[in-house]
Design a protein around this motif. Sequence first.
Motif, PDB file in Angstrom:
ATOM      1  N   ASN A  94       0.789  -1.233   0.000  1.00 13.84           N
ATOM      2  CA  ASN A  94       0.000   0.000   0.000  1.00 13.84           C
ATOM      3  C   ASN A  94       0.818   1.278   0.000  1.00 13.84           C
ATOM      4  O   ASN A  94       0.259   2.352   0.169  1.00 13.84           O
ATOM      5  N   LYS A  95       2.121   1.206  -0.162  1.00 14.78           N
ATOM      6  CA  LYS A  95       2.955   2.400  -0.107  1.00 14.78           C
ATOM      7  C   LYS A  95       2.415   3.487  -1.037  1.00 14.78           C
ATOM      8  O   LYS A  95       2.140   3.249  -2.207  1.00 14.78           O
ATOM      9  N   GLY A  96       2.264   4.692  -0.479  1.00 14.28           N
ATOM     10  CA  GLY A  96       1.763   5.822  -1.236  1.00 14.28           C
ATOM     11  C   GLY A  96       0.258   5.964  -1.219  1.00 14.28           C
ATOM     12  O   GLY A  96      -0.276   6.995  -1.634  1.00 14.28           O
ATOM     13  N   ARG A  97      -0.447   4.947  -0.737  1.00 13.51           N
ATOM     14  CA  ARG A  97      -1.908   5.000  -0.700  1.00 13.51           C
ATOM     15  C   ARG A  97      -2.401   5.723   0.544  1.00 13.51           C
ATOM     16  O   ARG A  97      -1.676   5.918   1.523  1.00 13.51           O
ATOM     17  N   VAL A  98      -3.684   6.091   0.492  1.00 15.71           N
ATOM     18  CA  VAL A  98      -4.355   6.652   1.658  1.00 15.71           C
ATOM     19  C   VAL A  98      -4.441   5.574   2.726  1.00 15.71           C
ATOM     20  O   VAL A  98      -4.782   4.418   2.446  1.00 15.71           O
ATOM     21  N   PHE A  99      -4.148   5.943   3.972  1.00 17.89           N
ATOM     22  CA  PHE A  99      -4.199   4.984   5.061  1.00 17.89           C
ATOM     23  C   PHE A  99      -5.631   4.781   5.556  1.00 17.89           C
ATOM     24  O   PHE A  99      -6.115   3.656   5.662  1.00 17.89           O
ATOM     25  N   SER A 100      -6.314   5.859   5.906  1.00 18.75           N
ATOM     26  CA  SER A 100      -7.683   5.763   6.407  1.00 18.75           C
ATOM     27  C   SER A 100      -8.642   6.156   5.297  1.00 18.75           C
ATOM     28  O   SER A 100      -8.859   7.351   5.039  1.00 18.75           O
ATOM     29  N   GLN A 101      -9.233   5.157   4.632  1.00 20.51           N
ATOM     30  CA  GLN A 101     -10.087   5.437   3.472  1.00 20.51           C
ATOM     31  C   GLN A 101     -11.323   6.241   3.840  1.00 20.51           C
ATOM     32  O   GLN A 101     -11.873   6.953   3.010  1.00 20.51           O
ATOM     33  N   TRP A 102     -11.812   6.098   5.080  1.00 21.35           N
ATOM     34  CA  TRP A 102     -13.056   6.769   5.439  1.00 21.35           C
ATOM     35  C   TRP A 102     -12.839   8.133   6.088  1.00 21.35           C
ATOM     36  O   TRP A 102     -13.773   8.736   6.595  1.00 21.35           O
ATOM     37  N   THR A 103     -11.608   8.629   6.116  1.00 20.01           N
ATOM     38  CA  THR A 103     -11.346   9.965   6.636  1.00 20.01           C
ATOM     39  C   THR A 103     -11.327  10.969   5.486  1.00 20.01           C
ATOM     40  O   THR A 103     -10.430  10.928   4.645  1.00 20.01           O
ATOM     41  N   PRO A 104     -12.313  11.869   5.407  1.00 13.78           N
ATOM     42  CA  PRO A 104     -12.316  12.855   4.325  1.00 13.78           C
ATOM     43  C   PRO A 104     -11.121  13.802   4.448  1.00 13.78           C
ATOM     44  O   PRO A 104     -10.673  14.107   5.559  1.00 13.78           O
TER      45      PRO A 104
END
Length: 814
Positions: A702-712
């Motif tokens: 997941n490097k570079g991806r958003v960690f918390s998908q549900w945090t706007p």
Amino acid sequence: MLNPWPHALSVAVALATLASPALVQAQSLSFNLPAGPLAQTLNAIASQSGRIVSLDPVLVQGKQAQAVSGQMPAERAMDRALAGSGLQLRVTGQGNFSVEPAADSGAALQLGVTSIAAHSIDPTITEDSGSYAARAVTIGKGTHTLKEIPQSITVMTRKQMDDQGLVDLKDAVNQTTGLVGVQGVGKGMIITSRGFQIDDWQYDGVPIPRNTYALGNWATQDLIFFDRLEVLRGASGLLQGTGSPGGAINLVRKRGQAAPTVALTAKAGSWDHYGLQLDAGGPLNQSGTVRGRMVADEDQSDSFIDYEWSKTHSLYGALDFDLQEDTTLGLAVSRTNAESRPMLRGLPRYASGKSIDLSRSTFTGSRWNHSQIDVTTLYADLEHRFNDDWKFKVGAVRMKEENTSTHQRVQTNNEGIEADGSGVSYADWYTDFDGTKIGLDTHLTGRFEALSMAQEITLGGNYSKYTTNDIIARTFNDSADNIFDINNHRPEVTYESLMNTPGGRATPSKYDIRQKGLYGSWRVKPIDPLTLVLGARVSWYDYSYTSSGITAVTHATTVNKPSTTNETGEVTPYAGIVYDLSREWAVYASYTDVFEPQTQRDLSGAVVKPVIGSNYEVGLKGELLDGRVNTSLALFRYDQENRAITDYSLGEICGGTYCATGSGKVRSQGLEAEISGEVLSGLQLFAGYTYNTTKYLEDRDNKGRVFSQWTPKHMLRVWSDYQFSGDWSKVSAGLGFTTQSHTLGYEYTYDVAGYTVWNARLAYQMTPEVGLAVNANNLFDKTYYASGYNQLNGNNFYGDPRNVMFSVKYTPQF
């Protein structure tokens, strides 16, 4: 600080002021108080002016105050409230107030021996303050103003909760700066802040686990028992050990008032929603040394979703005893029984990630879906005040939580629904969760002067224990059904039927989680405008999870290897600095460490070492208009490393599961801004903006991806209420909205669209005893999916359509 006056009845209403008495006395304030009970009006004036008012409760029983509106000193406001009551105001040498019979009333009161009980001058209580701005908080142990704490703090006061009609913690969280309350796989919620779950919730400062997986997805919480919600954002390890890097929440319960108060509220609204609540409290003996509080609430409702309904019965009782002039014992019990026919796991999506064009009334469960959530909580605390500067407190909480359900979920037999609507599968579930949580916190706080410097210390310790006895059973059933023609009438299931169905499986499990710690903090002012804060905590943590698998039909049992971990003597340091730019403004900076134990095992069989994190924050805080308005601006960054990363390449060779390595890194950073209080005469405002990004810095997949998908990335929550004056002084109107940018689905392949939802309120004080109000939510009937644990195969929930709630509140006079 105030010196108690011994030997007589009293009630002290209000807040210690930061300014000198002379300055407070001269200050002209803006009041917009409708006609109402005299005790409440005097309370509100004292709270707004930061003064103390002492009186015999008998003097104000059954008496009314006329409306107090306009710009004036607090003394004049008190005189207006007392007009025609046969009482008069006296200003003490310290600039505080006392109320006594007028000289010609024929009554006498020896105010020289009046006792100002400490329970009645708590500056943190928000009931009857009439304000969205809190004067002080207790979430950091002891009592401090928001400006004195070098971290982001939000307080949702009782008035704001009542104005917005917020009766559930999930709803309140989603109206609070920086927090997100998301739907889990159960009927409850998961609370996150700055992208991280808040797993321990505090009750009167005592932390207990509420978000461990089995119960965390079912955790619910009424707000009717509580005076306020205190929220700290940023690392909270000093307060609760393995605390979340996102923050902490503290629910502070209602207490018995010093004067008799009764409120009866009836409500009726959309989808056959009806409710009735009784809230009563006051002194139970002539001297006022025993005070009680009782809240009873009945609520039932259908839903905009077909077949859904819910019924909730809530009861709360509290007693406070002044064992001595300086010692108070508090005891309370609450019980909530919530029965419902819920829809769990919501709606699936198309395999492409696109949302399915289904009606908001679509129910994916079965007619026999049933959930029962019963929560019984015991509270106890003992506070001893050695003097104005030194205080000792011990508090305990015991919560028994029982959750059972049988329900149908619609899932998919692949990654999402096919374009023609096919691909539906049904999952039948039975759950029985039984958990007990115990928490204990004790601390000593004291202020003193040494080496010509004002200082304050806090020394304490806390302990929590969480044990469960849980079981789930389920089957997964493929079907030829279409998502547009769901079968809501399949045969009802029980635990026994599931365990006699081929393909079924049950999982009994038990948690045993215990943690304890010792903490301390030291505040010192080397020079008058500068405060240094240093603290540390030493924590011990023990975790055990055991489970087994039972195969249906044969009932063959497989015992899984227990998952255990423990940490001993983990030190969490904390440092902060606050510099007062003026009486109203201060800048601050803080740093703290975080540790979170993990349960995954590496190739050698050892448990992966805890996640280690560092939290930095700098900001500006203001307490304006004599404390009637709180403002804050913060920049924050949290770096976390040693996150467990699953290694799928070696197969399930670590005790029957995949091995892990501690090589993950995550960063959360952003900006927050908030304002709360009476920003203009008669206008109460709460507004909070958050900009927050979360990102995997190091991770195999997941490097570079958003960690918390549900945090706007962007969130803005706004609510305002205006109290009219003059001929319209009986009318108030509220308006607000919440808006947020898009979030990501679990699979990262699609966006969950952002949204803006508007809400409003109109209230009319028909008589001093009767108030009418109507709240309208989602005014423009926005269709949207609530952000959360959105997946292709389920957990997509529509937000509530437009709905209204009418209420009538009756407050009899004594």
